[in-house]
Write a protein that holds these residues in place. Structure first.
Motif, PDB file in Angstrom:
ATOM      1  N   ILE A 134       0.862  -1.184   0.000  1.00 19.17           N
ATOM      2  CA  ILE A 134       0.000   0.000   0.000  1.00 19.17           C
ATOM      3  C   ILE A 134       0.901   1.238   0.000  1.00 19.17           C
ATOM      4  O   ILE A 134       1.752   1.379   0.871  1.00 19.17           O
ATOM      5  CB  ILE A 134      -0.882   0.031   1.255  1.00 19.17           C
ATOM      6  CG1 ILE A 134      -1.659  -1.276   1.398  1.00 19.17           C
ATOM      7  CG2 ILE A 134      -1.825   1.233   1.217  1.00 19.17           C
ATOM      8  CD1 ILE A 134      -2.361  -1.401   2.742  1.00 19.17           C
ATOM      9  N   PRO A 135       0.739   2.148  -0.950  1.00 15.09           N
ATOM     10  CA  PRO A 135       1.558   3.370  -0.921  1.00 15.09           C
ATOM     11  C   PRO A 135       1.143   4.287   0.229  1.00 15.09           C
ATOM     12  O   PRO A 135       0.100   4.070   0.880  1.00 15.09           O
ATOM     13  CB  PRO A 135       1.264   4.018  -2.278  1.00 15.09           C
ATOM     14  CG  PRO A 135      -0.110   3.539  -2.624  1.00 15.09           C
ATOM     15  CD  PRO A 135      -0.195   2.140  -2.082  1.00 15.09           C
ATOM     16  N   LYS A 136       1.930   5.311   0.466  1.00 16.36           N
ATOM     17  CA  LYS A 136       1.612   6.280   1.513  1.00 16.36           C
ATOM     18  C   LYS A 136       0.203   6.840   1.309  1.00 16.36           C
ATOM     19  O   LYS A 136      -0.131   7.326   0.235  1.00 16.36           O
ATOM     20  CB  LYS A 136       2.638   7.417   1.494  1.00 16.36           C
ATOM     21  CG  LYS A 136       2.388   8.492   2.544  1.00 16.36           C
ATOM     22  CD  LYS A 136       3.439   9.584   2.459  1.00 16.36           C
ATOM     23  CE  LYS A 136       3.172  10.677   3.487  1.00 16.36           C
ATOM     24  NZ  LYS A 136       4.187  11.762   3.418  1.00 16.36           N
ATOM     25  N   GLY A 137      -0.609   6.738   2.341  1.00 16.12           N
ATOM     26  CA  GLY A 137      -1.970   7.259   2.257  1.00 16.12           C
ATOM     27  C   GLY A 137      -2.831   6.549   1.234  1.00 16.12           C
ATOM     28  O   GLY A 137      -3.812   7.121   0.751  1.00 16.12           O
ATOM     29  N   GLY A 138      -2.508   5.293   0.933  1.00 15.97           N
ATOM     30  CA  GLY A 138      -3.129   4.605  -0.187  1.00 15.97           C
ATOM     31  C   GLY A 138      -4.547   4.140   0.015  1.00 15.97           C
ATOM     32  O   GLY A 138      -5.192   3.720  -0.946  1.00 15.97           O
ATOM     33  N   VAL A 139      -5.066   4.203   1.236  1.00 16.05           N
ATOM     34  CA  VAL A 139      -6.468   3.864   1.496  1.00 16.05           C
ATOM     35  C   VAL A 139      -7.038   4.888   2.482  1.00 16.05           C
ATOM     36  O   VAL A 139      -6.418   5.183   3.506  1.00 16.05           O
ATOM     37  CB  VAL A 139      -6.632   2.447   2.085  1.00 16.05           C
ATOM     38  CG1 VAL A 139      -8.106   2.147   2.335  1.00 16.05           C
ATOM     39  CG2 VAL A 139      -6.044   1.407   1.144  1.00 16.05           C
ATOM     40  N   VAL A 140      -8.193   5.416   2.133  1.00 14.13           N
ATOM     41  CA  VAL A 140      -8.862   6.378   3.009  1.00 14.13           C
ATOM     42  C   VAL A 140     -10.267   5.863   3.314  1.00 14.13           C
ATOM     43  O   VAL A 140     -11.034   5.544   2.402  1.00 14.13           O
ATOM     44  CB  VAL A 140      -8.946   7.775   2.368  1.00 14.13           C
ATOM     45  CG1 VAL A 140      -9.714   8.736   3.281  1.00 14.13           C
ATOM     46  CG2 VAL A 140      -7.540   8.313   2.084  1.00 14.13           C
ATOM     47  N   LEU A 141     -10.586   5.750   4.615  1.00 15.31           N
ATOM     48  CA  LEU A 141     -11.910   5.317   5.049  1.00 15.31           C
ATOM     49  C   LEU A 141     -12.614   6.492   5.711  1.00 15.31           C
ATOM     50  O   LEU A 141     -12.005   7.242   6.474  1.00 15.31           O
ATOM     51  CB  LEU A 141     -11.810   4.188   6.061  1.00 15.31           C
ATOM     52  CG  LEU A 141     -11.104   2.913   5.621  1.00 15.31           C
ATOM     53  CD1 LEU A 141      -9.608   2.989   5.896  1.00 15.31           C
ATOM     54  CD2 LEU A 141     -11.695   1.710   6.356  1.00 15.31           C
ATOM     55  N   LYS A 142     -13.898   6.635   5.401  1.00 11.61           N
ATOM     56  CA  LYS A 142     -14.691   7.686   6.025  1.00 11.61           C
ATOM     57  C   LYS A 142     -15.929   7.064   6.648  1.00 11.61           C
ATOM     58  O   LYS A 142     -16.722   6.420   5.973  1.00 11.61           O
ATOM     59  CB  LYS A 142     -15.066   8.757   5.008  1.00 11.61           C
ATOM     60  CG  LYS A 142     -13.854   9.535   4.516  1.00 11.61           C
ATOM     61  CD  LYS A 142     -14.254  10.729   3.664  1.00 11.61           C
ATOM     62  CE  LYS A 142     -13.029  11.543   3.266  1.00 11.61           C
ATOM     63  NZ  LYS A 142     -13.389  12.740   2.459  1.00 11.61           N
ATOM     64  N   THR A 143     -16.078   7.262   7.948  1.00 12.08           N
ATOM     65  CA  THR A 143     -17.254   6.752   8.637  1.00 12.08           C
ATOM     66  C   THR A 143     -18.320   7.837   8.696  1.00 12.08           C
ATOM     67  O   THR A 143     -18.029   9.043   8.660  1.00 12.08           O
ATOM     68  CB  THR A 143     -16.909   6.291  10.058  1.00 12.08           C
ATOM     69  OG1 THR A 143     -16.503   7.429  10.836  1.00 12.08           O
ATOM     70  CG2 THR A 143     -15.803   5.259  10.048  1.00 12.08           C
ATOM     71  N   SER A 144     -19.568   7.396   8.793  1.00 11.49           N
ATOM     72  CA  SER A 144     -20.675   8.333   8.921  1.00 11.49           C
ATOM     73  C   SER A 144     -21.731   7.713   9.818  1.00 11.49           C
ATOM     74  O   SER A 144     -21.714   6.518  10.091  1.00 11.49           O
ATOM     75  CB  SER A 144     -21.267   8.659   7.545  1.00 11.49           C
ATOM     76  OG  SER A 144     -21.726   7.486   6.898  1.00 11.49           O
ATOM     77  N   GLY A 145     -22.634   8.561  10.273  1.00 16.86           N
ATOM     78  CA  GLY A 145     -23.656   8.108  11.199  1.00 16.86           C
ATOM     79  C   GLY A 145     -23.351   8.579  12.597  1.00 16.86           C
ATOM     80  O   GLY A 145     -23.216   9.785  12.827  1.00 16.86           O
TER      81      GLY A 145
END
Length: 219
Positions: A134-145
């Motif tokens: 995985i590269p630097k910052g390669g996955v971004v998760l955003k939660t809601s609710g």
């Protein structure tokens, strides 16, 4: 709630069509074949992200070839390494069908190649190993609710997510409890700062150039 968000962090990490607990072994020669063939990596079963008592499960994940050089076994002789793994750039994997074990919290997962390439690598051995970087910052998760947080995987640089490679029809890459670092930002309900979690999943590695052939790892 903090446990949930750490679990989400695990997802990011993985996504990483996330290589498991074993790292590449640099001693053995490795050949990835067929040279020049395109391949896909598709989740079989479920991907599970665990942090403490919290679990997040995704039912769909894949990295598939498009145009360009990604998701291709290197052409000969670059598909062979006399003393280490063979790697190939891949398209960032997608994740969908994700749920959490906490009622009222949902999550979206986006993989990217903004700061470098995703790669799949394989190393001959007993057993053979393989995995994703995985590269630097390669996955971004955003939660809601119930809580709105942003979880960025591999914030400090590339992270290898390693597992066991098994030749077959198709071949598979099994990742078991692979650790991934992450950073969390957001409101007061978010466990901000550095976090970590584990990822478990199995991916089928399929030859998309010739369905009668298999992507295999040999010496």
């Amino acid at each position: 709630m903090s446990k949930l968000l750490v679990s989400a962090t695990g997802l990011a990490a993985a996504a990483a069509l996330t290589i498991g607990a074993t790292g590449p072994q640099a001693a053995s020669p490795t050949t990835l074949q067929p040279a020049g063939h395109s391949f896909s990596a598709q989740l079989t079963g479920k991907a599970t992200f665990v942090a403490g008592s919290t679990t997040m499960t995704c039912t769909v994940s894949a990295s598939v070839p498009t145009t360009g050089a990604n998701n291709k076994v290197p052409a000969a002789p670059a598909n062979h390494n006399d003393a280490g793994p063979v790697a190939a750039p891949i398209n960032p994997p997608t994740f969908s069908g994700c749920t959490t074990s906490i009622v009222g919290v949902s999550v979206t997962v986006t993989a990217n190649a903004t700061n470098g390439a995703w790669t799949l690598s394989a190393q001959n051995g007993a057993p053979a190993t393989g995995g994703f970087t995985i590269p630097k910052g390669g996955v971004v998760l955003k939660t809601s609710g119930f809580a709105s947080c942003t979880i960025t995987a591999s914030p400090g640089g590339p992270t290898a997510v390693n597992g066991t490679w098994t030749n077959g029809a198709p071949s598979s890459l099994a990742i078991s409890a692979a650790p991934v670092p992450a950073t969390v930002t957001g409101g007061f309900l978010c466990p901000t700062g550095n976090q970590s979690a584990t990822f478990t999943a199995t991916y089928r590695i399929t030859d998309t150039t010739d369905a009668s052939q298999q992507i295999t790892v040999t010496g």
